[in-house]
Design an enzyme around this catalytic site. Sequence first.
Site, PDB file in Angstrom:
ATOM      1  N   ASP A 203      31.548  -8.761  10.722  1.00  0.00           N
ATOM      2  CA  ASP A 203      32.823  -7.823  10.254  1.00  0.00           C
ATOM      3  C   ASP A 203      32.296  -7.540   8.545  1.00  0.00           C
ATOM      4  O   ASP A 203      31.849  -8.336   7.858  1.00  0.00           O
ATOM      5  CB  ASP A 203      33.961  -8.265  10.159  1.00  0.00           C
ATOM      6  CG  ASP A 203      35.218  -7.550   9.596  1.00  0.00           C
ATOM      7  OD1 ASP A 203      35.446  -6.548   9.916  1.00  0.00           O
ATOM      8  OD2 ASP A 203      35.776  -7.866   8.451  1.00  0.00           O
ATOM      9  N   GLU A 266      28.607  -4.734  11.121  1.00  0.00           N
ATOM     10  CA  GLU A 266      29.253  -3.379  10.873  1.00  0.00           C
ATOM     11  C   GLU A 266      29.083  -2.907   9.390  1.00  0.00           C
ATOM     12  O   GLU A 266      28.946  -3.844   8.416  1.00  0.00           O
ATOM     13  CB  GLU A 266      30.997  -3.880  10.901  1.00  0.00           C
ATOM     14  CG  GLU A 266      31.740  -2.613  10.615  1.00  0.00           C
ATOM     15  CD  GLU A 266      32.965  -2.877   9.791  1.00  0.00           C
ATOM     16  OE1 GLU A 266      33.922  -2.091  10.248  1.00  0.00           O
ATOM     17  OE2 GLU A 266      33.372  -4.018   9.184  1.00  0.00           O
TER      18      GLU A 266
END
Length: 530
Positions: A203, A266
Site C-alpha cells: 500500500d 501500489e
Amino acid sequence: MTDLNHWWQQAIIYQCYLRSFNDSNGDGVGDLPGLIEKLDYLRRLGVDTLWISPFYPSPMADLGFDITDHTAVDPLFGTLADFDRLIAAAHQRQLKVLIDFVPNHTSKEHSWFVESRATRDNPRRNWYIWHDPASDGGPPTNWRTVFGGCPAWTFDPQTGQYYYHTYLPQQPDLNLRNPEVQAALLDILRFWLERGVDGFRIDALRQLIKDVQLRNNPPNPDYDKQMRPYTAVLPVHTTNQPEVHTLVTQMRQVLNAYGERLLLGEMYNSIEQTVSYYGEPGSGVQLPTNFQLMFRDWEAQSIAGLIEEYAAALPSHGWPNWIVGTHDQPRLVSRLGAAQARISAMLLFTLRGTIGMYYGDEIGMHDVPIPPDQVLDPQERLEPGMGRDPARTPMQWDSSPGAGFTRGKPWLPLAEDADTVNVAAQRDDPTALLTLYRRLIALRRATPALVLGDYRALTVDGNLLSFVREHAGQRLLVALNLGSQAATLEAGSRTIQGNIVLTTGLDRIGERVGASLALRGDEGVIVTLV
Ligand code: GLC
C-alpha cells in the site's frame, strides 16, 4: 523480459474487496469464510491469483487501512485459523493469494503509536514522524494529506509536537528511516510468508519516505480549483524519495528467501516514475502498478499511445502489468459505459503482461449512489463527490434480497439493479459479460501470444484501434471499435486473413476474414491470422 519464467507473469489478479465479497455469518460484512465459499467461482472465472484487501484489526477510520495489529485478523473478518484455511483451500485450487501490506502508517490506536505519543523520550518516539512547530506555531511544512488536501501534520498538545500523516490524522505515518521500524515491518512480511502467502500488494509505496530536510512542496503551476486539493502543491518532497528503493530492496530480499513470491507496489505515478520501481533485477518490486488505463482518455489514439509509451519505458527486466479497476477508483462501467466496458475487457486480456481486475467488474457492476447518512468512506466527507463507497458495494451473486451476499443488512447499499445484474443471471447466458470474461480469460490462457507475444500496432483510425500479438509463429489480430459507429479495418498492404475466434458480442465466431474486417459500433474482434 521475453520468456515466461515466473508464475506471476501469466497471472490474472482478481482484487477481492473482502468487506463486499461474501458474508458468511449474516453481519452484513464480507469475511474470510465467505471468500472460501466462493473460490470455486473464481476458478470457473479462470483467474489464478487473489489479492485480498486488508483484514487486520482496525478501528476502521479508513475501512481497514488503519491497522492496530499487522499480524492478526479482525474478528469482523474471521480468525487466523480461517486465514490458514483460506490459503490451504486456495492452493488446493491452484489459486495464489496476495495480501495487503500497509507499511506507511498504522492506526493511531496501534500500541506503537500509543507509546510513541506518550512522552518525547519514549523508546518508540522515533517510530513515527514527530517535529516541533514552525516558528509561528503552525505545522512544520506545507505538506498536505492525500484525502482533502488538509495540513498533513496534527499537533499533539501532550508533548507539544506535530506528527505527520499522509492520509487521515487517525493514520500516523511510521518513520521508515528508523532501522527498528524497518525490522518490525520485515518481520510482518515473514509472519505471512511463513503462513504461505504468495506475495503482497504494498500500500502507498511511493509515500514511504519523506524529505529529511523538511522542505516545503512547491506550488503546482497547473493547479485549478476543479482539481483535487491534494494536487495544489507538487508532492516532490513527500513521494518517490530515493531511499524508498532501499526499503524495497530489503523487502525483496526477505521475499527472495522464500522462493518465488510477488511484490505488487501500489502507486499513482507517471510512467517514468512507475518504472523506476522495477529497480535492479531481483531487488525491486516485480510489478509496480500501472493504473494508466484508468486515467487516459478512452479514445483510440490515446490508448495506442499509452501502450507504446509504456512498452518503451520498461527496463529490459521489467514485466508489464495492466490494472483497470480498484477499490479507490470509479467502476469501469461507470467510467466507460456498459458497451465500452466490454471493449475494455477485450483490450485488457489481449495486452502483454500481468493483468489486474476488480471484483464485480466481470458482471458489470456500476457505482452505486450512497445516501449521505450511509457514507462510510472518510474521503467523501473531506472531498464531497470523491468518496469511494460507490465502487465498494456488495458483490451481486443472485436476485435474493441480500443479493446472495448476505442474509443480514449489507454494510453498504446494494445496487438498485442487483436483482438483474448478478452472477446467477449471467452464469449460463451465452452473451453475458461474465461469459465474455470467461471466454477472454480462457483464450488468453490457451494462447501464449496474448500473454507474452510481441505487440505490433496496426492502425489507429478514428475510433478503431487494432494491433497484432505474435509469438512463435502464432499471430492474433485484435480490432477494437472504441466508438458507437460502425467501422471497417481495411487490409491494405497488410494481411488480416484469418478466422474470428472471439467477439465482444460473443457472436461471429468462426467467420472468415479476408481483405477487410467490418466492425459494428462498440464491437471488438479477435482474429487468428493464417
Ligand atoms: C491506499 C489504499 C486506499 C487507502 C490508502 C491509505 O491508497 O488503496 O484505499 O485509503 O492507501 O491507506
